[in-house]
Scaffold this active site. Sequence first.
Site, PDB file in Angstrom:
ATOM      1  N   CYS A  54     -21.628  41.018  21.276  1.00  0.00           N
ATOM      2  CA  CYS A  54     -20.716  39.915  21.557  1.00  0.00           C
ATOM      3  C   CYS A  54     -21.500  38.819  22.286  1.00  0.00           C
ATOM      4  O   CYS A  54     -22.317  39.108  23.167  1.00  0.00           O
ATOM      5  CB  CYS A  54     -19.559  40.398  22.433  1.00  0.00           C
ATOM      6  SG  CYS A  54     -18.315  39.134  22.763  1.00  0.00           S
ATOM      7  N   HIS A  56     -12.632  41.511  15.481  1.00  0.00           N
ATOM      8  CA  HIS A  56     -13.377  41.227  16.715  1.00  0.00           C
ATOM      9  C   HIS A  56     -12.882  39.908  17.334  1.00  0.00           C
ATOM     10  O   HIS A  56     -12.665  39.807  18.539  1.00  0.00           O
ATOM     11  CB  HIS A  56     -14.885  41.156  16.408  1.00  0.00           C
ATOM     12  CG  HIS A  56     -15.754  40.858  17.594  1.00  0.00           C
ATOM     13  ND1 HIS A  56     -16.588  41.778  18.173  1.00  0.00           N
ATOM     14  CD2 HIS A  56     -15.920  39.711  18.304  1.00  0.00           C
ATOM     15  CE1 HIS A  56     -17.218  41.222  19.196  1.00  0.00           C
ATOM     16  NE2 HIS A  56     -16.831  39.962  19.298  1.00  0.00           N
ATOM     17  N   GLU A  57     -12.681  38.879  16.464  1.00  0.00           N
ATOM     18  CA  GLU A  57     -12.261  37.560  16.977  1.00  0.00           C
ATOM     19  C   GLU A  57     -10.804  37.562  17.442  1.00  0.00           C
ATOM     20  O   GLU A  57     -10.488  37.001  18.490  1.00  0.00           O
ATOM     21  CB  GLU A  57     -12.466  36.471  15.910  1.00  0.00           C
ATOM     22  CG  GLU A  57     -13.882  36.346  15.360  1.00  0.00           C
ATOM     23  CD  GLU A  57     -14.960  36.339  16.431  1.00  0.00           C
ATOM     24  OE1 GLU A  57     -16.078  36.769  16.136  1.00  0.00           O
ATOM     25  OE2 GLU A  57     -14.664  35.943  17.592  1.00  0.00           O
ATOM     26  N   HIS A  77     -10.404  38.926  20.809  1.00  0.00           N
ATOM     27  CA  HIS A  77     -10.700  37.967  21.887  1.00  0.00           C
ATOM     28  C   HIS A  77      -9.453  37.171  22.277  1.00  0.00           C
ATOM     29  O   HIS A  77      -9.264  36.827  23.441  1.00  0.00           O
ATOM     30  CB  HIS A  77     -11.810  36.989  21.478  1.00  0.00           C
ATOM     31  CG  HIS A  77     -13.209  37.494  21.700  1.00  0.00           C
ATOM     32  ND1 HIS A  77     -13.660  37.977  22.906  1.00  0.00           N
ATOM     33  CD2 HIS A  77     -14.260  37.571  20.854  1.00  0.00           C
ATOM     34  CE1 HIS A  77     -14.934  38.331  22.794  1.00  0.00           C
ATOM     35  NE2 HIS A  77     -15.327  38.102  21.561  1.00  0.00           N
TER      36      HIS A  77
END
Length: 183
Positions: free
Chosen positions: A110, A153-154, A157
């Site tokens: 990351c 993954h995004e 966030h």
Amino acid sequence: MLTTDDIIKDGHPTLRKVASEVKLPLSNEDKETLEKMMEYVQNSQDPEVSAKYKLRPGIGLAAPQINISKRMIAIHVHDEKGTLHSYSLVNPKIISHSVEKSYLTTGEGCLSVDENIEGFVPRYARITVKATSITGEELKLRLKGLVAVVFQHEIDHLNGIMFYDHINKQNPSTPPEDATPIE
Ligand SMILES: O=CN(O)C[C@@H](CC1CCCC1)C(=O)N1NCCC[C@H]1C(=O)Nc1ccccn1
Ligand code: NI
């Protein structure tokens, strides 16, 4: 242009906040932010530009990583077949997913985490995502493989989740059961 210095690091509270929905139609400010995020991701993959500005390479970026707690993501990645997937999206939402899991055999990193954290990150193998594009159109994307991992993954966030939250504490480097490895 954004540089690696604009990316906040693990421990910064914004990375653990649930980001706010973006008002539509996109304000000029939000459009500008999303364009800069995509510019960073593309620049970071360009040998000259990334060397010149010492940009850490990324295939995706979420607005909280530049300390903007809004639901915006930029993804620019070539999949296993070499097909380019390039998206600048607001308010992305996973509306359905497979039971089957998958994981990157390399583990995940990351841009907001400086150290390498060992361990496999279980992800859904296939997802359906609804989102609004930077031009304001409603999209429905059916994704699998590396691209599906990047989206997860995004979107994590945007919900204050970091990749290492998913790593099995007892057996970090045991491949997740019944999961498809992505080389
Ligand atoms: O939130 C967004 N970020 O933190 C940037 C991350 C996002 C990816 C991490 C795993 C899935 C999405 C990122 O791109 N990286 N992480 C740190 C340095 C390397 C780089 C990377 O993994 N590159 C890569 C991976 C596979 C194939 C090709 N390139
Ligand atoms: Ni990240």
